[in-house]
Every structure is written in C-alpha cells, then in structure tokens.
Design an enzyme around this catalytic site. Structure first.
Site, mmCIF file in Angstrom:
data_model
loop_
_atom_site.group_PDB
_atom_site.id
_atom_site.type_symbol
_atom_site.label_atom_id
_atom_site.label_comp_id
_atom_site.label_asym_id
_atom_site.label_seq_id
_atom_site.Cartn_x
_atom_site.Cartn_y
_atom_site.Cartn_z
ATOM 1 N N SER A 35 9.174 8.011 9.868
ATOM 2 C CA SER A 35 9.480 8.404 8.486
ATOM 3 C C SER A 35 8.449 9.427 8.036
ATOM 4 O O SER A 35 7.254 9.169 8.123
ATOM 5 C CB SER A 35 9.377 7.205 7.541
ATOM 6 O OG SER A 35 10.315 6.227 7.900
ATOM 7 N N GLU B 180 4.016 10.716 4.484
ATOM 8 C CA GLU B 180 3.399 9.510 5.031
ATOM 9 C C GLU B 180 2.289 9.824 6.046
ATOM 10 O O GLU B 180 1.255 9.162 6.041
ATOM 11 C CB GLU B 180 4.507 8.666 5.678
ATOM 12 C CG GLU B 180 4.128 7.235 5.875
ATOM 13 C CD GLU B 180 5.137 6.503 6.734
ATOM 14 O OE1 GLU B 180 5.316 6.875 7.899
ATOM 15 O OE2 GLU B 180 5.734 5.556 6.229
ATOM 16 N N ARG C 238 2.825 0.376 2.867
ATOM 17 C CA ARG C 238 2.248 1.534 3.574
ATOM 18 C C ARG C 238 0.841 1.854 3.064
ATOM 19 O O ARG C 238 0.442 3.022 2.980
ATOM 20 C CB ARG C 238 3.141 2.779 3.411
ATOM 21 C CG ARG C 238 4.516 2.675 4.034
ATOM 22 C CD ARG C 238 4.445 2.571 5.548
ATOM 23 N NE ARG C 238 5.737 2.731 6.184
ATOM 24 C CZ ARG C 238 6.572 1.728 6.452
ATOM 25 N NH1 ARG C 238 6.247 0.473 6.142
ATOM 26 N NH2 ARG C 238 7.728 1.965 7.050
HETATM 27 N N1 EPU Z 1 19.939 6.626 4.109
HETATM 28 C C1 EPU Z 1 20.843 7.639 3.917
HETATM 29 N N2 EPU Z 1 20.718 8.778 4.659
HETATM 30 C C2 EPU Z 1 19.738 8.921 5.600
HETATM 31 C C3 EPU Z 1 18.805 7.886 5.790
HETATM 32 C C4 EPU Z 1 18.925 6.734 5.032
HETATM 33 O O1 EPU Z 1 21.743 7.558 3.080
HETATM 34 O O2 EPU Z 1 19.696 9.984 6.243
HETATM 35 C C5 EPU Z 1 20.113 5.360 3.356
HETATM 36 C C6 EPU Z 1 20.624 4.254 4.283
HETATM 37 O O3 EPU Z 1 22.012 4.247 4.348
HETATM 38 C C7 EPU Z 1 20.085 3.015 3.607
HETATM 39 C C8 EPU Z 1 18.765 3.485 2.978
HETATM 40 O O4 EPU Z 1 18.839 4.907 2.905
HETATM 41 O O5 EPU Z 1 20.921 2.590 2.587
HETATM 42 C C9 EPU Z 1 17.551 3.049 3.762
HETATM 43 O O6 EPU Z 1 17.623 3.508 5.094
HETATM 44 P P1 EPU Z 1 17.009 2.691 6.316
HETATM 45 O O7 EPU Z 1 17.432 1.264 6.266
HETATM 46 O O8 EPU Z 1 17.277 3.459 7.565
HETATM 47 O O9 EPU Z 1 15.478 2.634 6.028
HETATM 48 P P2 EPU Z 1 14.478 3.708 5.409
HETATM 49 O O10 EPU Z 1 14.159 3.330 4.013
HETATM 50 O O11 EPU Z 1 14.983 5.071 5.660
HETATM 51 C C10 EPU Z 1 12.359 2.316 6.095
HETATM 52 C C11 EPU Z 1 11.028 2.592 6.741
HETATM 53 C C12 EPU Z 1 11.192 2.714 8.253
HETATM 54 C C13 EPU Z 1 11.749 1.398 8.762
HETATM 55 C C14 EPU Z 1 13.088 1.118 8.068
HETATM 56 C C15 EPU Z 1 13.641 -0.260 8.428
HETATM 57 C C16 EPU Z 1 9.692 3.790 5.109
HETATM 58 C C17 EPU Z 1 9.142 5.092 4.675
HETATM 59 N N3 EPU Z 1 10.466 3.815 6.184
HETATM 60 O O12 EPU Z 1 13.192 3.450 6.339
HETATM 61 O O13 EPU Z 1 9.911 2.923 8.804
HETATM 62 O O14 EPU Z 1 11.938 1.440 10.167
HETATM 63 O O15 EPU Z 1 12.901 1.123 6.629
HETATM 64 O O16 EPU Z 1 12.830 -1.229 7.827
HETATM 65 O O17 EPU Z 1 9.401 2.773 4.476
HETATM 66 C C18 EPU Z 1 8.357 4.586 9.537
HETATM 67 O O18 EPU Z 1 7.602 4.213 8.626
HETATM 68 O O19 EPU Z 1 8.024 5.507 10.332
HETATM 69 C C19 EPU Z 1 9.665 3.983 9.672
HETATM 70 C C20 EPU Z 1 10.558 4.424 10.553
#
Ligand code: EPU
Length: 344
Positions: free
Chosen positions: A233, A329, A164
C-alpha cells in the site's frame, strides 16, 4: 565488521530504485551495531537502517552508512498452557517466520502471511492485514537506543501501537531494532471478521487454511514485487472526523469505510484513488496497479523523482475530488540518509 563502499542497493529495495550507498555494512549480531555506530561517528556519517527494503523510498546517492539488518534466530523463551513466548532476530524474513509459526501450531500471525519485509521492521509501522495488527502479538521489542547509548527492551505497551504507527515512527532515528519478542497462542483463535475472509475459509477452519486463504487473496490482488516492483500500500487509509466523513458520504454513499473507536472513520484510500481514474493508469514509468489502486508500481527504471511525480499527482487528484489529503506510507530518505517528511 566489513564496511563496503559505493554499494548498489537496487536489489535491496522492492521498488528497485537505483540507489548507491557511499558506505554499507551487514549487521549479523547485536554487537555489530556498536562497531558500526563507532565507525559512522569516526567518519562523520549518518546511519540509515535498512531492513527488507519493502517500505522505503531511496534517493540515487546516499552519503551515509547503511546498516543492513541480518540478525537471525528463533528462540523460545517461555511457555505455559496457553501461550508461547518466542524471540526472533530482526533479520528473519517475516513470511518465513509466519509459515514456521503455523507449522509449530503457534497461532495469531496467520492473517499476516505474505507481507513482505523482515521481522525487525514489523513493529515500526505495526504491520496489519485482514483484521490483525502485529502489535497484538508482540510482548516486547529489543533495541539499541542511540540516545541512551545502550541496549534496551521496550514493552508492547510502551511501543504505543496504533494503525500503521508506533513509538519507532515518533523517534525515527533513535532505535535500532535487533529482535522482536512475540507472545503467540497455543490454541487457535482464528480471526475471520475482515471482508469475505470467513467465506473464503469456509468449513475448514484451521490455521493452515486461514493462512492459505490469506496468501491466496493477497496473490490475487497484490503485485509480486519481483514482477512489479512496489512497496505494498503506497498510502495509509485516511482517518476522518465524523463531520468530514459525513460530507463525503452524502455525495458518495458507497465509499468503503470502517468506524473507529473514537467516532472517527477510516476510509479506503484504494477506493478514493480508483474513483479518480488512477487504477491501472501510469504517468511515465510509474503507475497505480490495475488490480489494487493503492499500490504504486515502478514499471521501468524509475527514479525517486519519477515516483514523486506520480504519487503527488495522485494526491492532488484525490484532494481535488474528495478534499482528502493522502499520506504516503513508505519511509522517505534524504541523500544524507535521514528520514524526511513527505510534502504534499
Ligand atoms: N478498493 C477499490 N478499488 C481499489 C482498491 C480497493 O474500490 O483499487 C476498495 C475495495 O473494494 C474495498 C476497500 O477499498 O472495499 C478496501 O480494500 P482492501 O480490502 O483491498 O484493503 P485496503 O484498505 O486497500 C488494507 C491495507 C493492506 C492490507 C489490506 C487487507 C492499508 C494502507 N492497507 O488495504 O495492507 O493487506 O487492508 O487487510 O491499511 C500494506 O500496508 O502494504 C497492505 C497491503
């Protein structure tokens, strides 16, 4: 070039914040940038670069010239046996370009389907999802350099892409991106390593199916900005030192985490927020989405002050429980149209 005054930007930012720009101009070709900057200088106005508006926090009144990037075009520059080099106007819609690339059997961007925003913004925060970051497929970025007062092309290496992050974050007011040159693959090399993507894709290991599965996963978790105004995010996933992580993991062994190359550990901000009870919770008209706690939603007619009130409360709750400082972000603008630091 047609400069408009007192323009409402509510429909041009995906959080639907009411924001009136004192001056606004659409940029349809690179040379418009020169005219717009000359106008701004003459009128003693700062310049705010607006792309898809899907990663910005705007105040109610903006005394500045808003440059709305609308440069179109997809031009193939070169091709060899393995790769295709294609230059894309900053104003092309990102998701449409991804769909087009898949149709053309150009590979690499499928994991990044359905990310909101325009192509010109994609290198700024090095958009990433499902194990791919856009920087991996960028050859160069064409810019107008406001410091050197000339058009220039910055190689991917000089963009300093990281999680990012890029050179465009280090020098927020210096460059105006007019196009991005991608180097895509002509043979599919599907990246299925993230989470349960491989399972979702199953036996039909084609780029089309990968793209469809990514779209499906995103639609099942992430709110559609048209229904629930949001900027994706809201916080970055924090990167902790091994020692900081160790302390948290002792108390919370289930914390989702990803080891980084330098022994640091990236942890899931969504999980941290979820654990503090913020998933599906609102403070006034602003809350964290019920299916993904990392996404902040404007449920009614929130102002920037309302947004700040909620996200700073989330930050302070996470800080109290985990001793982790979450960093927002999206880009925050001042009333003078300048990019501002977020304060905790
Ligand atoms: N999780 C929870 N509760 C929640 C959300 C997430 O427990 O409410 C846990 C999930 O179960 C999982 C972990 O957190 O174990 C990660 O969640 P997820 O795979 O949904 O990804 P994220 O880390 O929340 C990141 C990016 C997203 C991208 C996804 C998939 C960042 C800040 N965000 O989200 O990017 O789509 O991975 O690669 O790096 C964005 O930047 O706008 C965005 C949506």
């Amino acid at each position: 070039m047609h400069v408009q005054e007192q323009v409402q930007l509510r429909n041009l930012n995906t959080l639907n914040l009411n924001a009136i720009a004192s001056h606004y101009v659409q940029i349809n070709q690179p040379s418009d940038v020169i005219d717009a900057l000359a106008f701004a200088e003459q009128q003693h106005l700062n310049v705010l670069i607006l792309s898809g508006g899907s990663n910005v926090l705007l105040p109610q009144h903006i005394q500045a010239l808003v440059l709305h990037l609308n440069i179109q075009g997809i031009d193939v520059l070169a091709e060899d046996e393995d790769t295709i080099t294609v230059k894309v106007g900053a104003g092309q819609v990102w998701h449409d370009f991804v769909l087009y690339s898949t149709q053309q059997q150009w590979f690499g961007l499928q994991n990044l389907a359905l990310i909101p925003g325009l192509v010109g913004a994609s290198p700024v925060q090095n958009i990433g999802a499902y194990g791919v970051e856009v920087g991996e497929f960028i050859e160069s970025v064409q810019v107008y350099d406001r410091e050197l007062k000339q058009f220039d092309s910055i190689s991917a290496q000089d963009c300093h892409f990281a999680y990012r992050h890029s050179i465009f974050k280090d020098h927020p007011n210096r460059y105006i991106i007019v196009s991005v040159t991608f180097k895509l693959l002509k043979k599919a090399n599907l990246k299925l390593s993230y989470g349960d993507l491989k399972q979702a894709v199953g036996d039909d290991q084609t780029a089309e199916n990968l793209q469809n599965q990514v779209i499906h996963i995103r639609q099942s978790k992430l709110p559609d900005p048209k229904e629930y105004p949001n900027v994706g995010s809201f916080f970055k996933n924090p990167i902790l030192t091994a020692a900081e992580f160790g302390k948290i993991a002792q108390q919370f062994p289930n914390i989702p985490h990803y080891l980084q190359a330098n022994s640091n550990v990236k942890v899931a901000a969504g999980w941290l927020i979820d654990q503090t009870g913020w998933k599906g919770k609102q403070l006034g008209s602003v809350g964290m989405f019920h299916k993904q706690a990392l996404v902040l939603v404007n449920y009614a007619d929130a102002t920037l002050a309302d947004i700040k009130n909620t996200y700073q409360t989330v930050q302070s709750d996470v800080k109290q429980k985990f001793n982790v400082q979450l960093e927002p972000e999206p880009v925050l603008y001042s009333e003078q149209g300048l990019i501002q630091a977020h304060h905790a």
